[in-house]
Design a protein around this motif. Structure first.
Motif, PDB file in Angstrom:
ATOM      1  N   THR A  99       0.839  -1.202   0.000  1.00 20.67           N
ATOM      2  CA  THR A  99       0.000   0.000   0.000  1.00 20.67           C
ATOM      3  C   THR A  99       0.866   1.241   0.000  1.00 20.67           C
ATOM      4  N   ASN A 100       1.667   1.345  -1.034  1.00 21.35           N
ATOM      5  CA  ASN A 100       2.667   2.401  -1.118  1.00 21.35           C
ATOM      6  C   ASN A 100       3.096   2.467  -2.570  1.00 21.35           C
ATOM      7  N   ARG A 101       3.528   3.631  -3.014  1.00 24.78           N
ATOM      8  CA  ARG A 101       3.943   3.771  -4.425  1.00 24.78           C
ATOM      9  C   ARG A 101       5.442   3.551  -4.619  1.00 24.78           C
ATOM     10  N   ILE A 102       6.150   3.130  -3.585  1.00 19.93           N
ATOM     11  CA  ILE A 102       7.588   2.922  -3.694  1.00 19.93           C
ATOM     12  C   ILE A 102       7.876   1.429  -3.776  1.00 19.93           C
ATOM     13  N   ILE A 103       8.602   1.028  -4.788  1.00 20.62           N
ATOM     14  CA  ILE A 103       8.930  -0.388  -4.953  1.00 20.62           C
ATOM     15  C   ILE A 103       9.867  -0.835  -3.842  1.00 20.62           C
ATOM     16  N   SER A 104       9.590  -1.995  -3.316  1.00 22.75           N
ATOM     17  CA  SER A 104      10.469  -2.606  -2.313  1.00 22.75           C
ATOM     18  C   SER A 104      10.705  -4.060  -2.681  1.00 22.75           C
ATOM     19  N   THR A 105      11.895  -4.546  -2.379  1.00 28.26           N
ATOM     20  CA  THR A 105      12.207  -5.952  -2.604  1.00 28.26           C
ATOM     21  C   THR A 105      12.058  -6.775  -1.325  1.00 28.26           C
ATOM     22  N   ARG A 106      11.634  -6.140  -0.247  1.00 34.47           N
ATOM     23  CA  ARG A 106      11.548  -6.816   1.044  1.00 34.47           C
ATOM     24  C   ARG A 106      10.144  -7.351   1.259  1.00 34.47           C
ATOM     25  N   ARG A 107       9.983  -8.605   1.544  1.00 31.55           N
ATOM     26  CA  ARG A 107       8.657  -9.193   1.666  1.00 31.55           C
ATOM     27  C   ARG A 107       7.863  -8.604   2.826  1.00 31.55           C
ATOM     28  N   GLU A 108       8.548  -8.156   3.879  1.00 26.71           N
ATOM     29  CA  GLU A 108       7.827  -7.606   5.035  1.00 26.71           C
ATOM     30  C   GLU A 108       7.189  -6.254   4.724  1.00 26.71           C
ATOM     31  N   HIS A 109       7.512  -5.670   3.586  1.00 30.52           N
ATOM     32  CA  HIS A 109       6.921  -4.389   3.180  1.00 30.52           C
ATOM     33  C   HIS A 109       5.625  -4.563   2.407  1.00 30.52           C
ATOM     34  N   TYR A 110       5.227  -5.808   2.163  1.00 27.13           N
ATOM     35  CA  TYR A 110       4.009  -6.077   1.405  1.00 27.13           C
ATOM     36  C   TYR A 110       2.894  -6.483   2.361  1.00 27.13           C
ATOM     37  N   ASN A 111       1.723  -5.887   2.148  1.00 28.00           N
ATOM     38  CA  ASN A 111       0.625  -6.018   3.098  1.00 28.00           C
ATOM     39  C   ASN A 111      -0.348  -7.140   2.766  1.00 28.00           C
ATOM     40  N   TYR A 112      -0.484  -7.482   1.503  1.00 31.86           N
ATOM     41  CA  TYR A 112      -1.452  -8.485   1.070  1.00 31.86           C
ATOM     42  C   TYR A 112      -0.739  -9.516   0.189  1.00 31.86           C
ATOM     43  N   TRP A 113      -1.183 -10.758   0.350  1.00 27.86           N
ATOM     44  CA  TRP A 113      -0.570 -11.865  -0.388  1.00 27.86           C
ATOM     45  C   TRP A 113      -1.634 -12.762  -0.993  1.00 27.86           C
ATOM     46  N   GLY A 114      -1.339 -13.240  -2.184  1.00 26.93           N
ATOM     47  CA  GLY A 114      -2.193 -14.238  -2.797  1.00 26.93           C
ATOM     48  C   GLY A 114      -1.720 -15.638  -2.433  1.00 26.93           C
ATOM     49  N   GLN A 115      -2.495 -16.620  -2.803  1.00 31.09           N
ATOM     50  CA  GLN A 115      -2.052 -17.989  -2.566  1.00 31.09           C
ATOM     51  C   GLN A 115      -0.952 -18.328  -3.562  1.00 31.09           C
TER      52      GLN A 115
END
Length: 123
Positions: A99-115
């Motif tokens: 939920t941010n416009r800055i690309i990150s390569t860190r998985r902990e920076h991502y809020n939602y995940w698909g299966q």
């Protein structure tokens, strides 16, 4: 945000596969969406990401030139085109949203995940 991934499967070395991930629940126009993968016994690693508005992309060095991330705005769908596949690309692939416009390569920076979606490349 709900993320529903599909695609994947079994392919021989040098082959191609296409993964897609449909986003629903709320608009992702202000988000970054990405792909990660996890091989057996390994950490989940970054593959590629895209800023939904504008389309700026970033790919991991390990897939650069072979994989392409893109999005279909009309269908709210994230796509990963994978070409020249290698056995080391074998993994479960996950789409994720930040939920941010800055690309990150860190998985902990991502809020939602698909299966996850299994990709297997045979040698």
């Amino acid at each position: 945000v709900q993320l529903q991934a599909c695609g994947g499967g079994l392919v021989q070395t040098g082959g191609s596969l296409r993964l897609s991930c449909a986003a629903s629940g709320r608009t992702v126009s202000t988000y970054v969406l990405g792909w990660f993968r996890q091989a057996p016994g390994k950490e989940r690693e970054f593959v590629a990401a895209i800023i939904w508005s504008g389309g700026t992309t970033y790919h991991a060095d390990s897939v650069k030139g072979r994989f392409t991330i893109s999005r279909d705005n009309t269908k709210n769908t994230l796509i990963l085109q994978m070409n020249s596949l290698k056995p080391e690309d074998t993994a479960v692939y996950y789409c994720a949203a930040r939920t941010n416009r800055i690309i990150s390569t860190r998985r902990e920076h991502y809020n939602y995940w698909g299966q996850g979606s299994q990709v297997t490349v045979s040698s």
